[in-house]
Scaffold this active site. Sequence first.
Site, short mmCIF file in Angstrom:
data_model
loop_
_atom_site.label_atom_id
_atom_site.label_comp_id
_atom_site.label_asym_id
_atom_site.label_seq_id
_atom_site.Cartn_x
_atom_site.Cartn_y
_atom_site.Cartn_z
CE1 TYR A 145 13.93 75.96 50.69
CE2 TYR A 145 14.92 74.09 51.51
CZ TYR A 145 14.01 74.40 50.66
OH TYR A 145 13.08 73.68 49.96
CE LYS A 168 14.54 50.75 73.55
NZ LYS A 168 14.28 51.34 74.74
NE ARG A 212 17.04 46.32 80.21
CZ ARG A 212 17.07 46.36 81.65
NH1 ARG A 212 16.58 45.34 82.52
NH2 ARG A 212 17.73 47.56 81.92
CG ASP A 246 13.15 65.11 49.90
OD1 ASP A 246 12.64 64.36 50.83
OD2 ASP A 246 12.46 65.99 49.61
NE ARG A 291 11.76 54.72 80.76
CZ ARG A 291 12.91 54.49 79.92
NH1 ARG A 291 13.32 55.30 79.03
NH2 ARG A 291 13.50 53.30 80.07
CG HIS A 327 16.16 51.46 82.21
ND1 HIS A 327 17.00 50.63 81.28
CD2 HIS A 327 16.65 52.66 81.40
CE1 HIS A 327 17.39 51.25 80.25
NE2 HIS A 327 17.10 52.54 80.62
CB CYS A 353 16.85 70.27 51.44
SG CYS A 353 17.84 71.56 50.76
#
Length: 362
Positions: free
Chosen positions: A260, A40, A216, A308, A135, A165, A306
């Site tokens: 920044y 996943k 698993r 990017d 859950r 789980h 930042c």
Amino acid sequence: MTSLNAQRRTWAEVDLTRIENNISAVLSAIKGVYSIAVVKANAYGHGAIEISKIAIKCGVNVLAVATLEEALVLRKNFPEHPILILGVVDVDELPIVSENKLSITVHDLRWLKMANNAIRLPINIHLKVDTGMSRLGLHTAEQVNEADFILSSNNLFKKEGLYTHYAFGENPDSMKKQQLLFNELTKGINKSDYYYLHLSNSASLEDSLSLGNTIRLGISMYGLLEPKRLSIAGEIKQAIKLFARVTQVKHVSAGTSVGYDHTFTMEKAGYIATLPIGYADGFIRRNQGRSVMIDGTKYPVIGRICMDQCMVLVDANVQSGDIAEIINDELSVLQMSEEIGTIPYEVVCLISNRVPRVYSRK
């Protein structure tokens, strides 16, 4: 170092030999059981298609994903291999599930009753029992018994798996409590009706196989969580590395502030390198102050990271075009996760899709 096209500015490299060795090491140590490869979230950021190819080659029985969308991507590439959806599928999506021969999780009694009225084609079912995560899953014996009765009463439901789980993957006492609760909640049904009985995950293989016949494989495939109670712990190796190519180096004077909010100021004249990687790539702001490696030397990340880009305090040896190693064997995912206060899963899952994955064998 890695030799790649000079135009590639930021990329992740995945060593498929290590993935294969990791899977093989676990399967060799835990013999005589079925196995589910959890791929996943794009195989925890490593690339679901490529990792699934290796898992199938190693003999893994089932591929597991979180969503229907992830399952359909795999189905296009692996027309026949069993695929399990661990998350919730809407009842109105059951025809798609059937047409693509996917296996789904039954997590809720109300959902199952709706599905029982809607189902028109056969579907493979894994019944999930909640033993401590709070859950997804059935959480009382009455719910489990009723769900099993519904599945038995409709021949379009094919009982394929029964599972839970762990909330504490590396705590034997907590796992034991969940195992006892699992037995208590499922004692009214015939567990042998279900082909795959899976409680074990990467960190708990030897502690819970007495209750199941299936493991698993998740984080152990990627070498990011060594199953410490396994004899093969030392054979599990991190498979991913992350690189960025220096885009600019500038010499600045003492007193120059960086980034920044000017959170870093140069105490003396020196060199600043800019790397084309930022929090939009998965290199989040908490990495400020950590190091990257360029030509074997570690250099600190300075100033705010930042979206990017980020800046690194370097020396005159660093030039534009040099390769900076963000994650490698020395600057590992485990180390990064500890230093920024998170877990290895989050570090690799945050590496965004705009970062190309390059596959190698070494």
